[in-house]
Design an enzyme around this catalytic site. Sequence first.
Site, mmCIF file in Angstrom:
data_model
loop_
_atom_site.group_PDB
_atom_site.id
_atom_site.type_symbol
_atom_site.label_atom_id
_atom_site.label_comp_id
_atom_site.label_asym_id
_atom_site.label_seq_id
_atom_site.Cartn_x
_atom_site.Cartn_y
_atom_site.Cartn_z
ATOM 1 N N SER A 1 36.374 61.196 83.178
ATOM 2 C CA SER A 1 36.205 60.643 81.829
ATOM 3 C C SER A 1 34.753 60.310 81.501
ATOM 4 N N ALA B 1 47.735 62.036 85.209
ATOM 5 C CA ALA B 1 48.323 60.688 85.196
ATOM 6 C C ALA B 1 47.258 59.642 85.468
ATOM 7 N N ALA B 2 47.354 58.533 84.760
ATOM 8 C CA ALA B 2 46.431 57.406 84.979
ATOM 9 C C ALA B 2 46.911 56.211 84.186
ATOM 10 N N GLN B 3 46.446 55.032 84.561
ATOM 11 C CA GLN B 3 46.476 53.880 83.664
ATOM 12 C C GLN B 3 45.243 54.120 82.803
ATOM 13 N N SER B 4 45.435 54.585 81.573
ATOM 14 C CA SER B 4 44.325 55.178 80.812
ATOM 15 C C SER B 4 43.783 54.309 79.684
ATOM 16 N N ARG C 1 48.389 60.902 70.038
ATOM 17 C CA ARG C 1 47.635 59.853 70.720
ATOM 18 C C ARG C 1 48.454 58.562 70.743
ATOM 19 N N GLY D 1 52.348 62.058 78.716
ATOM 20 C CA GLY D 1 51.194 61.579 77.964
ATOM 21 C C GLY D 1 50.713 62.589 76.928
ATOM 22 N N GLN D 2 49.701 62.197 76.181
ATOM 23 C CA GLN D 2 49.148 63.081 75.142
ATOM 24 C C GLN D 2 48.722 64.438 75.717
ATOM 25 N N GLU E 1 33.999 57.795 80.053
ATOM 26 C CA GLU E 1 33.901 56.345 80.270
ATOM 27 C C GLU E 1 33.078 56.059 81.542
ATOM 28 N N TYR F 1 38.588 50.452 84.484
ATOM 29 C CA TYR F 1 39.054 51.839 84.309
ATOM 30 C C TYR F 1 37.925 52.819 84.630
HETATM 31 P P1 NAP Z 1 48.052 58.966 78.303
HETATM 32 O O1 NAP Z 1 48.591 59.497 77.026
HETATM 33 O O2 NAP Z 1 47.863 57.495 78.469
HETATM 34 O O3 NAP Z 1 48.993 59.486 79.479
HETATM 35 C C1 NAP Z 1 48.914 58.967 80.790
HETATM 36 C C2 NAP Z 1 50.060 59.532 81.611
HETATM 37 O O4 NAP Z 1 49.972 59.008 82.941
HETATM 38 C C3 NAP Z 1 51.463 59.162 81.076
HETATM 39 O O5 NAP Z 1 52.291 60.289 81.206
HETATM 40 C C4 NAP Z 1 51.890 58.071 82.047
HETATM 41 O O6 NAP Z 1 53.301 57.955 82.168
HETATM 42 C C5 NAP Z 1 51.292 58.606 83.338
HETATM 43 N N1 NAP Z 1 51.228 57.606 84.416
HETATM 44 C C6 NAP Z 1 50.704 56.363 84.358
HETATM 45 N N2 NAP Z 1 50.818 55.765 85.555
HETATM 46 C C7 NAP Z 1 51.429 56.649 86.385
HETATM 47 C C8 NAP Z 1 51.815 56.610 87.744
HETATM 48 N N3 NAP Z 1 51.630 55.544 88.514
HETATM 49 N N4 NAP Z 1 52.392 57.723 88.283
HETATM 50 C C9 NAP Z 1 52.629 58.810 87.520
HETATM 51 N N5 NAP Z 1 52.299 58.897 86.213
HETATM 52 C C10 NAP Z 1 51.702 57.825 85.671
HETATM 53 O O7 NAP Z 1 46.634 59.641 78.635
HETATM 54 P P2 NAP Z 1 45.973 60.976 78.026
HETATM 55 O O8 NAP Z 1 45.182 60.598 76.817
HETATM 56 O O9 NAP Z 1 46.980 62.051 77.965
HETATM 57 O O10 NAP Z 1 44.908 61.299 79.155
HETATM 58 C C11 NAP Z 1 45.241 62.128 80.264
HETATM 59 C C12 NAP Z 1 44.261 61.867 81.394
HETATM 60 O O11 NAP Z 1 42.939 62.157 80.965
HETATM 61 C C13 NAP Z 1 44.211 60.424 81.887
HETATM 62 O O12 NAP Z 1 43.936 60.465 83.275
HETATM 63 C C14 NAP Z 1 43.037 59.821 81.157
HETATM 64 O O13 NAP Z 1 42.508 58.732 81.875
HETATM 65 C C15 NAP Z 1 42.094 61.015 81.134
HETATM 66 N N6 NAP Z 1 41.156 61.069 80.008
HETATM 67 C C16 NAP Z 1 41.601 60.973 78.742
HETATM 68 C C17 NAP Z 1 40.720 61.103 77.690
HETATM 69 C C18 NAP Z 1 41.171 61.014 76.251
HETATM 70 O O14 NAP Z 1 40.309 60.825 75.382
HETATM 71 N N7 NAP Z 1 42.442 61.178 75.983
HETATM 72 C C19 NAP Z 1 39.353 61.328 77.954
HETATM 73 C C20 NAP Z 1 38.944 61.451 79.289
HETATM 74 C C21 NAP Z 1 39.845 61.336 80.321
HETATM 75 P P3 NAP Z 1 54.160 56.992 81.193
HETATM 76 O O15 NAP Z 1 54.436 57.827 79.968
HETATM 77 O O16 NAP Z 1 55.350 56.704 82.015
HETATM 78 O O17 NAP Z 1 53.306 55.799 80.882
HETATM 79 N N1 GDD Z 2 41.592 50.461 71.185
HETATM 80 C C1 GDD Z 2 40.830 49.875 70.249
HETATM 81 N N2 GDD Z 2 41.411 49.021 69.354
HETATM 82 N N3 GDD Z 2 39.524 50.177 70.214
HETATM 83 C C2 GDD Z 2 38.766 49.609 69.248
HETATM 84 C C3 GDD Z 2 39.301 48.726 68.303
HETATM 85 C C4 GDD Z 2 40.687 48.412 68.362
HETATM 86 O O1 GDD Z 2 41.217 47.637 67.572
HETATM 87 N N4 GDD Z 2 38.294 48.355 67.461
HETATM 88 C C5 GDD Z 2 37.187 48.961 67.868
HETATM 89 N N5 GDD Z 2 37.460 49.732 68.963
HETATM 90 C C6 GDD Z 2 36.472 50.503 69.726
HETATM 91 C C7 GDD Z 2 36.473 50.152 71.209
HETATM 92 O O2 GDD Z 2 35.715 48.966 71.433
HETATM 93 C C8 GDD Z 2 35.829 51.401 71.791
HETATM 94 O O3 GDD Z 2 34.425 51.268 71.789
HETATM 95 C C9 GDD Z 2 36.234 52.524 70.817
HETATM 96 O O4 GDD Z 2 36.806 51.868 69.672
HETATM 97 C C10 GDD Z 2 37.238 53.532 71.363
HETATM 98 O O5 GDD Z 2 38.310 52.813 71.940
HETATM 99 P P1 GDD Z 2 39.657 53.552 72.430
HETATM 100 O O6 GDD Z 2 40.204 54.395 71.346
HETATM 101 O O7 GDD Z 2 40.543 52.493 73.003
HETATM 102 O O8 GDD Z 2 39.143 54.575 73.534
HETATM 103 P P2 GDD Z 2 38.124 54.407 74.762
HETATM 104 O O9 GDD Z 2 36.878 55.148 74.411
HETATM 105 O O10 GDD Z 2 37.992 53.015 75.218
HETATM 106 O O11 GDD Z 2 38.907 55.172 75.923
HETATM 107 C C11 GDD Z 2 39.492 56.466 75.688
HETATM 108 O O12 GDD Z 2 38.540 57.468 75.920
HETATM 109 C C12 GDD Z 2 38.082 57.572 77.272
HETATM 110 C C13 GDD Z 2 37.040 58.700 77.300
HETATM 111 O O13 GDD Z 2 35.782 58.189 76.981
HETATM 112 C C14 GDD Z 2 40.714 56.586 76.623
HETATM 113 O O14 GDD Z 2 41.432 57.753 76.272
HETATM 114 C C15 GDD Z 2 40.294 56.713 78.068
HETATM 115 O O15 GDD Z 2 41.435 56.985 78.881
HETATM 116 C C16 GDD Z 2 39.275 57.858 78.162
HETATM 117 O O16 GDD Z 2 38.857 58.034 79.491
#
Ligand code: NAP
Ligand code: GDD
Length: 320
Positions: free
Chosen positions: A123, A79-82, A182, A11-12, A125, A147
């Site tokens: 998160s 790891a997560a369904q994110s 991302r 993942g990212q 969220e 989520y």
């Molecule tokens: P991401 O790019 O969606 O990566 C998620 C990772 O989890 C991928 O490597 C995915 O593997 C793996 N995964 C999914 N299901 C799995 C399973 N059953 N067993 C093992 N691995 C599994 O997410 P990210 O943005 O890097 O975020 C990393 C973590 O931080 C996540 O837990 C997310 O919820 C949390 N988080 C993210 C943000 C953000 O803004 N990025 C903010 C707050 C918290 P595949 O490649 O095989 O799908």
């Molecule tokens: N994805 C998406 N696609 N979001 C949209 C769109 C679109 O076309 N148009 C508007 N948005 C708005 C969504 O409604 C949301 O309010 C905001 O953009 C951000 O959406 P995402 O980029 O999908 O991120 P997220 O905030 O729902 O979730 C991400 O951040 C969380 C931390 O607060 C993910 O990385 C989560 O895994 C993470 O926990």
Amino acid sequence: MPTAIITGITGQDGSYLAELLLQKGYHVIGVARRSSTVNYERIQHFVDDITIVQGDLQDQGSLLSLLEEYKPTEVYNLAAQSFVPTSWNQPALTGDVTALGVTRMLEAIRFVNPKIRFYQASSSEMFGKVLEVPQNENTPFYPRSPYGVAKVYGHWITVNYRESFNMFATSGILFNHESPRRGMEFVTRKISNAVTGIKLGKMKELRLGNLEAQRDWGFAGDYVEAMWLMLQQDHPDNYVIGTGETHAVREFCEIAFSHVDLDYKDYVVMDEKFYRPAEVDLLISDPSKARMQLKWEPAVSFKELVTMMVDADLARLKKQ
Ligand code: NAP
Ligand code: GDD
């Protein structure tokens, strides 16, 4: 040489954290779930420097055996369904991976070596329909998606194992963090990719949902440093990580389009398909605890983040 296990290596965040730990001299074990084709796009440039192991948060045995075999000192559970919208379509899977998966890893640590330091990727969220502005470590949660609900469980089970078994179990409550790595479905990358596609004449419009939603967006490269710092402290704890600024999706569009001399109003189309059953309208962090205790500060500004993502997509699309 310290050994760290990272779940979610493909993942990212997994990719940035692995780079950071390699620089610091760690032996990095990346856990990837089995798939019919490998998806090492984000880690290809250093994949030979780490050890990739198959494992799945849905499979207790795989977690136990990888801890037994590699004897890590730190485990980062990324790891997560994110993806939030998917959590309404697959709520049970989201709960199994994003919530119960945390318990499976904590149980594996408790059985194999309870001294392993554990990081849980919590998160913003979880704050959902926010009960306080800005949000800090003591702000109550009000999740608005399956989520978010699953992440609240993951957070509290981490705190519970800390308190029940005296484990070094830390929860990082991270606000949105983005990068050129991302996933394409998240709004920032969807925008940067479309802006460059439109600029290069490969796309005609960008269909988006709620343009007024506000997020506290930072750069993923800065945030993985905070994860590492949390596990270097004397005691486990909870930390909020963010920039302390919030911006609307509309603002992200304005900056991204104007960076390539376009006006977003000519290309962005609102599409109800991308609205959510329940929305998180406003997220803004109060990261003062992290600033004081971890001495952590984000280095990349909002504008730098937007232009970095657009420039990276431009370079990539031009190559194609
Ligand atoms: P991401 O790019 O969606 O990566 C998620 C990772 O989890 C991928 O490597 C995915 O593997 C793996 N995964 C999914 N299901 C799995 C399973 N059953 N067993 C093992 N691995 C599994 O997410 P990210 O943005 O890097 O975020 C990393 C973590 O931080 C996540 O837990 C997310 O919820 C949390 N988080 C993210 C943000 C953000 O803004 N990025 C903010 C707050 C918290 P595949 O490649 O095989 O799908
Ligand atoms: N994805 C998406 N696609 N979001 C949209 C769109 C679109 O076309 N148009 C508007 N948005 C708005 C969504 O409604 C949301 O309010 C905001 O953009 C951000 O959406 P995402 O980029 O999908 O991120 P997220 O905030 O729902 O979730 C991400 O951040 C969380 C931390 O607060 C993910 O990385 C989560 O895994 C993470 O926990």
